[in-house]
Design a protein around this motif. Structure first.
Motif, PDB file in Angstrom:
ATOM      1  N   THR A 173      24.200 -20.636   2.415  1.00  0.00           N
ATOM      2  CA  THR A 173      24.877 -21.274   3.414  1.00  0.00           C
ATOM      3  C   THR A 173      24.010 -21.292   4.805  1.00  0.00           C
ATOM      4  N   GLY A 174      23.260 -20.211   4.795  1.00  0.00           N
ATOM      5  CA  GLY A 174      22.113 -20.310   5.911  1.00  0.00           C
ATOM      6  C   GLY A 174      21.014 -21.186   5.707  1.00  0.00           C
ATOM      7  N   PHE A 175      20.580 -21.616   4.728  1.00  0.00           N
ATOM      8  CA  PHE A 175      19.286 -22.265   4.599  1.00  0.00           C
ATOM      9  C   PHE A 175      19.164 -23.421   3.527  1.00  0.00           C
ATOM     10  N   ILE A 176      19.676 -23.025   2.285  1.00  0.00           N
ATOM     11  CA  ILE A 176      19.600 -24.081   1.261  1.00  0.00           C
ATOM     12  C   ILE A 176      20.487 -25.638   1.710  1.00  0.00           C
ATOM     13  N   TYR A 177      21.712 -24.991   1.940  1.00  0.00           N
ATOM     14  CA  TYR A 177      22.763 -26.292   1.975  1.00  0.00           C
ATOM     15  C   TYR A 177      22.324 -26.763   3.551  1.00  0.00           C
ATOM     16  N   PRO A 178      22.185 -26.095   4.503  1.00  0.00           N
ATOM     17  CA  PRO A 178      21.756 -27.106   5.730  1.00  0.00           C
ATOM     18  C   PRO A 178      20.505 -27.869   5.940  1.00  0.00           C
ATOM     19  N   ILE A 179      19.477 -27.297   4.901  1.00  0.00           N
ATOM     20  CA  ILE A 179      18.255 -28.111   5.005  1.00  0.00           C
ATOM     21  C   ILE A 179      18.463 -29.468   4.191  1.00  0.00           C
ATOM     22  N   GLU A 180      19.116 -29.551   2.926  1.00  0.00           N
ATOM     23  CA  GLU A 180      19.453 -30.751   2.234  1.00  0.00           C
ATOM     24  C   GLU A 180      20.262 -31.515   2.823  1.00  0.00           C
ATOM     25  N   ALA A 181      21.327 -31.105   3.623  1.00  0.00           N
ATOM     26  CA  ALA A 181      22.462 -31.815   4.190  1.00  0.00           C
ATOM     27  C   ALA A 181      21.774 -32.268   5.513  1.00  0.00           C
ATOM     28  N   SER A 182      20.708 -31.796   5.993  1.00  0.00           N
ATOM     29  CA  SER A 182      19.913 -32.367   7.509  1.00  0.00           C
ATOM     30  C   SER A 182      19.132 -33.656   6.847  1.00  0.00           C
ATOM     31  N   GLY A 200      30.334 -36.421   1.054  1.00  0.00           N
ATOM     32  CA  GLY A 200      29.408 -35.271   0.215  1.00  0.00           C
ATOM     33  C   GLY A 200      29.608 -35.193  -0.891  1.00  0.00           C
ATOM     34  N   SER A 201      29.745 -36.246  -1.783  1.00  0.00           N
ATOM     35  CA  SER A 201      29.886 -35.989  -3.408  1.00  0.00           C
ATOM     36  C   SER A 201      28.512 -35.307  -3.688  1.00  0.00           C
ATOM     37  N   THR A 202      27.449 -35.544  -3.333  1.00  0.00           N
ATOM     38  CA  THR A 202      26.322 -35.197  -3.346  1.00  0.00           C
ATOM     39  C   THR A 202      25.961 -34.090  -2.601  1.00  0.00           C
ATOM     40  N   LEU A 203      25.769 -34.177  -1.318  1.00  0.00           N
ATOM     41  CA  LEU A 203      25.652 -33.400  -0.387  1.00  0.00           C
ATOM     42  C   LEU A 203      26.191 -31.833  -0.414  1.00  0.00           C
ATOM     43  N   VAL A 204      27.478 -31.834  -0.855  1.00  0.00           N
ATOM     44  CA  VAL A 204      28.230 -30.793  -0.684  1.00  0.00           C
ATOM     45  C   VAL A 204      28.684 -30.287  -2.317  1.00  0.00           C
TER      46      VAL A 204
END
Length: 442
Positions: A173-182, A200-204
Motif C-alpha cells: 500500500t505504501g510503495f508497490i500499488y502507488p508506483i504502478e498506479a502513478s 482499475g481492472s488492472t491497476l487495482v
C-alpha cells in the motif's frame, strides 16, 4: 421626445449598464465554478464511503469462505490491512501516485510527500479552487489502495501468519500499488502511451491478483488440499450466508468504485455519465452471476453458489476498466464472459496446485485482464496492443516485486504457520480466540 435625443440617452444607459452586466457574468462564472467544486467533492466523498463499505464486503466474503477455525484471523486481517493502508497511503503512497514533481519522469514519484488538507473553513476568496477538495480526493483514492490489499488477503487465507502478512501490506500500500498506479492515473508513462483503465481492472484488481498469485506460490497450498494421487480435496467455507452478504456489499460498493471514477459531477453531462456507469456496472454483475449459474449447472450438473458469487464479482471486475462507453448489451457480454472465466479458471488453478482459498485470482487477476483487454471494443480512444503492453508492465512489476517481498519475509521472520497451528486453526494458534466458540465447545 425627438429621435436625436433618444440615441444619446440610449448610449449613456448602455454604457452605464455594461459594467453591471460584466459583473453579473463574472459572478455567474464564479458561482458555476463553486457549484462544480461542491458537487465533484460530494461525488468523491459519497463514492469513497461506498468503496470503504467494500472493505466490509471483503471481510464478510472471506469469513464465509474460510473454515470456521480461521474466521477470526480473516476478520483481523481485513480491519488491520485497511488501517495500515490508510496510514501508509497518507505517509508515502499518495505523493508517489500523484507526484507534483517526478523523481524519475513518468516512472517514480517522490517519497514522503505527505498529504496536506485545506485549512478549516476554507474561504473561496482566499484560494484558487481546484476541481474538488484535497481531502475528498485523498479519501477517494485511498479506498482503491486498500481494496488492492483486500484482494491478497483471501487468497492466502488459512496458512499465512498475521504479522508477515501485515508487513507485506505495508509495502504493497505504501510503495508497490502507488508506483504502478502513478504510471497511469498520476500522468506517468502509460498514460502518455495511451493505455486506458477507467477505474482499475488492472491497476487495482489485476494488481491485487498478481500480488496474491506471488504469495500463493511462495506459501504453497493448505495442508491436505492436494493429494499425492492428484486428487483435489474440497475445503468448504464456514458460512455461505456471510459470503453472500459480502458479495452484495461488494456489489453495492462498486457503484462508488466505478461511478466515482468519473471524477467530475459539475455538469449535466457528468451526471448523465455517472448514471450510465451505474447501469453498465450493474448489468455486468448480473450477467456474470447468471453466466456462472447456468454454466455450473451445465458443466457439473449442479449449480454452485460460490461460483455464482464469484461470477458476479468477476462481472464487476471486467466492466471496471471501461464502464462508461459500452451500451448495456455490451456490458452484459463483457460481464458474462467474466463469469465464464471464473467457472473455468478455478479448477485450472487447482490442477496447477495453486491454492486460492476464495477464488480471488480468477475474479480479480484473470477477469481484470479480460476487462482491460476488451476496452478498445467500446472505446475507440484505446488500442489492443497498448492495452496488452500496459497489462504486461503492471503485471510484471507487481508480481516480481511482491515475489521478492514474500521471499524476503519467508527467509527472515517466516511466512507460514506451523503444521500444528494450521491444523488447529489460526484463530486459536495466532489470536487465542474463536469466531464461533460455542460450537467448538458444544
Amino acid at each position: 421626445m425627438k429621435t436625436k435625443y433618444l440615441i444619446p440617452l440610449a448610449a449613456v444607459a448602455t454604457a452605464a449598464l455594461l459594467p453591471s452586466v460584466g459583473v453579473a457574468q463574472e459572478a455567474g462564472v464564479e458561482a458555476a465554478a463553486h457549484t462544480s467544486y461542491i458537487l465533484t467533492t460530494l461525488l468523491f466523498l459519497v463514492g469513497g464511503f461506498l468503496v470503504f463499505w467494500m472493505a466490509a464486503g471483503f471481510a464478510m466474503l472471506e469469513a464465509g469462505l474460510v473454515r470456521s477455525k480461521n474466521v477470526t484471523m480473516q476478520l483481523t486481517k481485513n480491519i488491520s490491512l485497511f488501517a495500515i493502508a490508510a496510514i501508509m497511503y497518507w505517509f508515502v503512497g499518495f505523493g508517489i501516485m500523484y507526484p507534483a514533481d517526478w523523481l524519475i519522469e513518468g516512472w517514480l514519484g517522490p517519497f514522503f510527500a505527505i498529504t496536506t488538507l485545506e485549512p478549516v473553513g476554507l474561504d473561496p476568496a482566499d484560494a484558487a479552487l481546484d476541481y474538488a477538495s484535497a481531502g475528498s480526493d485523498f479519501f477517494f483514492q485511498l479506498m482503491f489502495c486498500a481494496t488492492t490489499a483486500s484482494i491478497v488477503s483471501g487468497t492466502l487465507a488459512e496458512r499465512i501468519k498475521l504479522w508477515p502478512f501485515l508487513t507485506f501490506v505495508v509495502v504493497l500500500t505504501g510503495f508497490i500499488y502507488p508506483i504502478e498506479a502513478s504510471w497511469q492515473w498520476g500522468g506517468g508513462w502509460l498514460s502518455e502511451a495511451g493505455f486506458s483503465d477507467f477505474a482499475g481492472s488492472t491497476l487495482v484488481h489485476a494488481a491485487g491478483g498478481f500480488a496474491a498469485l506471488a504469495g500463493a506460490i511462495v506459501l504453497g497450498p493448505r495442508l491436505g488440499k492436494y493429494g499425492k494421487d492428484g486428487k483435489i480435496n474440497p475445503m468448504p467455507g464456514s458460512n455461505l450466508a456471510l459470503a453472500t452478504l459480502g458479495t452484495f456489499i461488494l456489489w453495492l460498493g462498486w457503484f462508488g468504485f466505478n461511478g466515482g471514477s468519473q471524477l467530475a459531477m459539475g455538469t449535466v453531462g457528468d451526471v448523465a455519465d455517472v448514471s450510465r456507469i451505474f447501469a453498465n456496472t450493474n448489468m455486468a454483475a448480473a450477467a456474470g452471476a447468471l453466466a456462472a449459474l447456468i454454466l455450473t449447472q451445465v458443466v457439473y450438473g449442479k449449480t454452485d453458489l460460490t461460483m455464482v458469487l464469484n461470477g458476479a464479482l468477476a462481472g464487476l471486475v471486467s466492466i471496471t476498466a471501461e464502464p462508461l462507453t459500452p451500451e448495456l448489451w455490451q456490458a452484459l457480454i463483457i460481464g458474462a464472459i467474466g463469469g465464464v472465466i471464473v467457472v473455468f479458471t478455478v479448477p485450472m488453478l487447482d490442477r496447477m496446485k495453486i491454492d486460492d482459498v476464495v477464488g480471488a485470482i480468477p475474479v480479480h487477476l484473470i477477469a481484470g485482464l479480460w476487462g482491460t483487454f476488451i476496452v478498445p471494443w467500446t472505446n475507440d480512444g484505446a488500442g489492443f496492443l497498448t492495452q496488452i503492453m500496459g497489462m504486461a508492465a503492471i503485471g510484471s512489476f507487481v508480481f516480481v516485486s511482491s515475489l521478492i517481498v514474500f521471499y524476503v519475509l519467508k527467509a527472515t521472520i517466516g511466512l507460514r504457520a506451523s503444521e500444528e497451528d494450521e491444523i488447529n486453526g489460526l484463530d486459536v494458534s495466532e489470536l487465542g480466540m474463536e469466531a464461533y466458540p460455542e460450537f467448538a465447545k458444544g
